[in-house]
Design an enzyme around this catalytic site. Sequence first.
Site: not given
Ligand code: NAD
Length: 261
Positions: A150, A154
């Site tokens: 990844h 991540k």
């Molecule tokens: P990222 O860090 O780019 O985004 C996370 C967002 O959450 C950020 O903008 C952050 O400011 C926000 N956040 C944090 N605390 C918060 C709060 N208290 N209130 C509101 N917003 C808040 O991360 P990402 O790459 O977008 O990934 C997010 C999650 O999704 C991770 O756990 C990742 O592993 C997961 N993911 C899942 C899949 C899937 O298919 N299920 C695919 C990709 C990523």
Amino acid sequence: MNGLNIVVMGAAGRMGSLIAGLAAETDGMELAGVVDRAEMQGKLSGYGCPAADSLGKILKNGPHCVVIDFTVPAVAINTAHICAETRTPVVIGTTGLDEKQKGELALLAQKTPVLWSANMSVGVNVLMRILPRLAQALGPAYDMELVEIHHRNKKDAPSGTALMLAEALANARNWRLADARVSCRDGVIGARKDKEIGVMALRGGDVAGIHSIYFMGPGETVEIRHQAESRENFAMGALRAARWLAGRESGRLYSMQDVIA
Ligand code: NAD
């Protein structure tokens, strides 16, 4: 407003911003609200819908909606609590949840429809069904190992998808993943045990997600590989899950397996 209202938690993030953008332009959907931390509000101004630093503020005015959460584990659990209180269906894609947090989701799913999946892609969810059959067909002489790659930012390792796939492999052998998983090999470690599933993580660049599963037996290796070409397929999967979840009954924790069934 027309169509299914979507509220995105973590809308300034990599996944959240994609999902919000797609929801806004998808027929039969409306982007009804975007939420992210106070310091990220500047990134939410372009969506043309209500933006806030807490989900409660958006749901207070009561849009009937499905919430989609891609944040961090503690926040995702809080999202599920707020959704349970307001009887709002919620799709959670956030990974890195521990067993206690998954248990909490299952409890909250008694009150409101909750769908959690560490991977929203069709390909990975079909793989989840095929891997146990492959493990059984090849038999115990084939050692099973998994490598995931990844992007450099991540936060959790191994990936939620890797753990999900490894669990499917462990179940196929009637093992508990907690007993069989090895995530580090270093030094003079001796021969590999039979009851072992290696789950290794590589990090770098902007890789959206690569998972390779190996079955290594006498004189041959079978490799299955899933490569996400972009994050869009996860985002589309999250919206597909939201559409599926709207109007479902609460009662048990749903997953992407239910959606593709
Ligand atoms: P990222 O860090 O780019 O985004 C996370 C967002 O959450 C950020 O903008 C952050 O400011 C926000 N956040 C944090 N605390 C918060 C709060 N208290 N209130 C509101 N917003 C808040 O991360 P990402 O790459 O977008 O990934 C997010 C999650 O999704 C991770 O756990 C990742 O592993 C997961 N993911 C899942 C899949 C899937 O298919 N299920 C695919 C990709 C990523």
